[in-house]
Design an enzyme around this catalytic site. Sequence first.
Site, PDB file in Angstrom:
ATOM      1  N   CYS A 400     -39.592  40.531  -2.986  1.00  0.00           N
ATOM      2  CA  CYS A 400     -38.259  39.937  -2.871  1.00  0.00           C
ATOM      3  C   CYS A 400     -38.314  38.566  -2.185  1.00  0.00           C
ATOM      4  CB  CYS A 400     -37.321  40.906  -2.172  1.00  0.00           C
ATOM      5  SG  CYS A 400     -35.607  40.622  -2.649  1.00  0.00           S
ATOM      6  N   HIS A 530     -37.819  45.593  -5.304  1.00  0.00           N
ATOM      7  CA  HIS A 530     -38.512  46.258  -4.190  1.00  0.00           C
ATOM      8  C   HIS A 530     -39.259  47.487  -4.716  1.00  0.00           C
ATOM      9  CE1 HIS A 530     -36.552  44.199  -0.731  1.00  0.00           C
ATOM     10  NE2 HIS A 530     -35.609  43.966  -1.633  1.00  0.00           N
ATOM     11  N   GLU A 532     -41.313  49.323  -3.298  1.00  0.00           N
ATOM     12  CA  GLU A 532     -41.588  50.337  -2.267  1.00  0.00           C
ATOM     13  C   GLU A 532     -40.649  51.542  -2.332  1.00  0.00           C
ATOM     14  OE1 GLU A 532     -40.528  47.263  -1.709  1.00  0.00           O
ATOM     15  OE2 GLU A 532     -39.130  47.089  -0.026  1.00  0.00           O
TER      16      GLU A 532
HETATM   17  N1  GLN Z   1     -32.747  36.774   1.135  1.00  0.00           N
HETATM   18  C1  GLN Z   1     -33.221  36.910  -0.190  1.00  0.00           C
HETATM   19  C2  GLN Z   1     -32.094  37.110  -1.193  1.00  0.00           C
HETATM   20  O1  GLN Z   1     -31.004  37.473  -0.832  1.00  0.00           O
HETATM   21  C3  GLN Z   1     -34.212  38.042  -0.302  1.00  0.00           C
HETATM   22  C4  GLN Z   1     -33.609  39.376  -0.089  1.00  0.00           C
HETATM   23  C5  GLN Z   1     -34.631  40.452   0.153  1.00  0.00           C
HETATM   24  O2  GLN Z   1     -35.781  40.150   0.439  1.00  0.00           O
HETATM   25  N2  GLN Z   1     -34.234  41.690   0.079  1.00  0.00           N
HETATM   26  O3  GLN Z   1     -32.290  36.929  -2.362  1.00  0.00           O
END
Ligand code: GLN
Length: 606
Positions: A400, A530, A532
């Site tokens: 992310c 994500h 995970e």
């Molecule tokens: N801050 C970034 C976004 O909003 C990444 C978010 C995250 O890593 N969950 O896109």
Amino acid sequence: MKYILVTGGVISGVGKGVIASSFGTILKSCGIQVTSIKIDPYINIDAGTFSPYEHGEVYVLDDGGEVDLDLGNYERFLDVTLHKDNNITTGKIYQSVITKERKGDYLGKTVQVVPHITDAIQEWVERVANQSVSQDGAKPQVCIVELGGTIGDIEGMPFVEAFRQFQFRVKRENFCCAHVSLVPQPRSTGEAKTKPTQSSVRELRGLGLSPDLVVCRSEKPINQDVKDKISNFCHVPPEQVVCIHDLSSIYRVPVLMEKQGMVEFFVERLQLNVQMPRPRKLINKWRDLADRVDSLRRDVKISLVGKYTKLEDSYASVTKALQHAAIDVGYNLKISYIEAADLEDSTNHSNPVQYHEAWQQLCKSDGVIVPGGFGKRGMEGKLAACAWCRKTKKPFLGVCLGLQAAVIEFSRNILKLENANSTEIDPETKHPVVIDMPEHTQGDMGGTMRLGKRKTIFCDKPQFTSKIRQLYSNKEYIEERHRHRYEVNKDYVEQLEAAGLKFVGTDEVGERMEILELEDHPYYVATQYHPEYLSRPLKPSPPFLGLILASVGRLNTFLTKGCKLSPRESDNDSDYIDSDMESNASKITNGDEVKSSEGQSASSSE
Ligand code: GLN
């Protein structure tokens, strides 16, 4: 429907979630369908707006629910897919009652905690317990309800009262209560102390709930005398006092419970209709897994470069996913949490020792992960870590924000786009390589991100064989969970790809960049989703598996041998070690040795 309510006494944080999930695991091993509900008595509607420092990571579900991390334990232990309603908060209950009140549903009555809030809780529990949580749509037979916090908390009172009523509503054979309590063993006397457990059981009784099981959590095993004492003072038969001491891994908890006759107890008490052939296959699987964890001899060192490193729970699912992969490959995971800001030049000026220690840790690792995150702090440090992995060919996984960092670093140092940035960090940047998604930036912070399960389609790239796609068994598409508000700016994709940063996966219309992979690198992969959240102990997540395999020099062989691990008994078999492992190690490739104004150069940092 049968309900098992799990309450906590004395202090929180003694592993009530793992105990409750393990109840589910042992019942599942007898072929029973299990679901679970986690109650968090705080006023927030959900965990979406929490800082990870409050309650640890925010866990994301398929349906986009942002929930307590305990739901992650349930999904991993029970291998189920929960819904956002499986996490109840005081906020959600009040919101539903107030909405009804505004509609006039209470017909002019005074709306009160008892009976309106308590009724709403019981209705919610009954409704959600009956929803299917498995792929085949099967209806659950048992619902484990975990009440967060400890008995006696003001916030928990309406829930305790609701369950006091609920036990009569659903009848005795359909409801039982397990109370998890701490039994301290102070070093000075070496004796286990039962008084805190006695008082918390008394308190629970005073509120109208009698525990059927007292689960004692202790550091060391508890002897029979102490067990008898607890049984005596808490008015439960000795066989209903269960002792779970600290174990070598959480996978041993269900095994120990089964040994103490828990299955037989639940079957009898809840009149469950099961045949129970022994040995139970699923329990054996957990035992094998626990044995395997205990027998790991070689270490793999992974650095996690993040912002909330002071509280390990902030990265609970990432840590678990790394562990699942490491265990699968046969390595003991050694994880070091590096505070991203410590890798920045400014720390070198203010606290050089801290700066050099952070870099030393990073350099000592076999692989690096930059997990998700929000905001500006530590961003330059994350970029430095990306740059270092890229140049030294160190295995890297970005998740992310980690993907966004990899794109920013590459844009600055390879495409020479000065001060390229994400508009989240620098709204005025001249090169906005990461930008917000307008439909997910509406002002409100709660529940407005791009959330939950979405498809990622793999794209063919000329003359490029994607490792990550092979790790996902060469599938056409995959489905993973998301939680972000920003994305890679499509206007820069062509330049980035031409210079070697390939976007091998996108959303269904090819608009949103989901996976990137760097050319000519042992493993430099990042995902906008994500991975995970869908990792399971016996089914590690492919991007994490790739990171661990590359970190121990086995990825190429794994891929060429058709994605099979070496047989367990010949783990040392050199056939399964990449021949180019030596050459992968900490080597700096020259070509791209760029010193940007902000970025670290690999040589200066080593
Ligand atoms: N801050 C970034 C976004 O909003 C990444 C978010 C995250 O890593 N969950 O896109």
